[in-house]
Design an enzyme around this catalytic site. Structure first.
Site, PDB file in Angstrom:
ATOM      1  N   SER A 142       0.847  -1.200   0.000  1.00 57.50           N
ATOM      2  CA  SER A 142       0.000   0.000   0.000  1.00 57.50           C
ATOM      3  C   SER A 142       0.882   1.250   0.000  1.00 57.50           C
ATOM      4  O   SER A 142       1.999   1.229   0.533  1.00 57.50           O
ATOM      5  CB  SER A 142      -0.872   0.032   1.251  1.00 57.50           C
ATOM      6  OG  SER A 142      -1.478   1.300   1.389  1.00 57.50           O
ATOM      7  N   TYR A 155      -1.210  -1.102  10.185  1.00 58.16           N
ATOM      8  CA  TYR A 155      -1.411  -1.359   8.746  1.00 58.16           C
ATOM      9  C   TYR A 155      -0.172  -0.933   7.941  1.00 58.16           C
ATOM     10  O   TYR A 155       0.317  -1.695   7.101  1.00 58.16           O
ATOM     11  CB  TYR A 155      -2.652  -0.597   8.281  1.00 58.16           C
ATOM     12  CG  TYR A 155      -3.035  -0.794   6.839  1.00 58.16           C
ATOM     13  CD1 TYR A 155      -3.639  -1.977   6.414  1.00 58.16           C
ATOM     14  CD2 TYR A 155      -2.813   0.198   5.888  1.00 58.16           C
ATOM     15  CE1 TYR A 155      -4.009  -2.157   5.084  1.00 58.16           C
ATOM     16  CE2 TYR A 155      -3.185   0.038   4.564  1.00 58.16           C
ATOM     17  CZ  TYR A 155      -3.780  -1.142   4.174  1.00 58.16           C
ATOM     18  OH  TYR A 155      -4.138  -1.320   2.856  1.00 58.16           O
TER      19      TYR A 155
END
Ligand code: NAP
Length: 246
Positions: A142, A155
């Site tokens: 990401s 995350y």
């Protein structure tokens, strides 16, 4: 690598969002596609999607946190369709909070699913890829793993971890003809980004050079490109519309 009907492509988290798009992209070019979901309903919806589109393959149930289930699934796929030739580690979750408020369980769950899942799956498929002397592993990282994001320490750490994992595995497996790459998407229209308020979305798109959120197909097409590419390994493809330029 050359992708044909004999190429078995396994995509984790293919019940919706990016994973579903990746499954469709490989299905369209004639590969055998196996997609996973965490529930029987999710696996059934993947099966229906495969049938509706006249693809070859199946939907399967998998929790990427369960090592035994991962190993069993890889054996099952091998018996039913043949050894996995392309693995797309896409399954991922968020559980956001500021570090001060983040519970240890939330940290562990996100790291175990996003980073541990890729470890378990890659380990389970790499022996057969090494024997075949060909294969491709694609890890969905990401943009926040590259640039960081307040409220997403767990995350971001999992997604940054995937980039280091990708580079190390590329070095371990390169001599066997296996490529390992990562894709770091920016903000893509899926359930994950649907959780944002209109205000958050507007603020976000104003920081994107192309001025819009990305489409699932932008990531799915890149997966096909990387699986086919013969001389790209250890790379992270940043697909973020110019949100972050390295
Ligand atoms: P999504 O719509 O929330 O879908 C997540 C998928 O992962 C679902 O298929 C889900 O299965 C599966 N999954 C969740 N926990 C799992 C587990 N423990 N074991 C196996 N599968 C599990 O997500 P998305 O937006 O398509 O994102 C896909 C990937 O891209 C993720 O790794 C995400 O971090 C990454 N990404 C997304 C964006 C974005 O803007 N959307 C940006 C950057 C990176 P169920 O349906 O059964 O729950």
């Amino acid at each position: 690598m050359n992708i044909s009907e004999q190429t078995v492509v396994l995509i984790t988290g293919a019940s919706r969002g990016i994973g579903r798009g990746v499954l469709a992209a490989f299905g369209k070019i004639g590969a055998t596609v196996i997609g996973t979901a965490t529930s029987a309903n999710g696996a059934e919806s993947i099966n229906s999607f495969i049938k509706e589109n006249a693809f070859k393959g199946a939907g399967k149930v998998l929790d990427v946190n369960n090592e035994e289930a991962v190993n069993q699934l890889i054996e099952e796929i091998k018996k039913e369709f043949g050894a996995v030739g392309v693995l797309v580690n896409n399954a991922g979750i968020t559980d956001d909070n500021l570090l001060m408020k983040m519970k240890a369980e939330s940290w562990d769950k996100v790291i175990s699913t996003n980073l541990g899942g890729a470890f378990r799956l890659s380990k389970a498929v790499c022996r057969d890829m090494m024997k075949a002397r060909t294969g491709s592993i694609i890890n969905i990282s990401s943009v926040v793993g590259v640039m960081g994001n307040a409220g997403q320490a767990n995350y971001s750490a999992s997604k940054a971890g995937l980039i280091g994992f990708t580079k190390s595995l590329a070095r371990e497996l390169g001599s066997r003809g296996i490529s390992v790459n990562a894709i770091a998407p920016g903000f893509i229209k899926t359930d994950m980004t649907e959780q944002m308020t209109e205000e958050q979305k507007n603020k976000l798109t104003s920081a994107v050079a192309l001025g819009t959120l990305g489409e699932v197909a932008d990531i799915a097409d890149a997966c096909v490109f990387l699986a086919r590419a013969n001389y790209i390994t250890g790379e992270t493809l940043n697909i973020n519309g110019g949100l972050y330029m390295l």
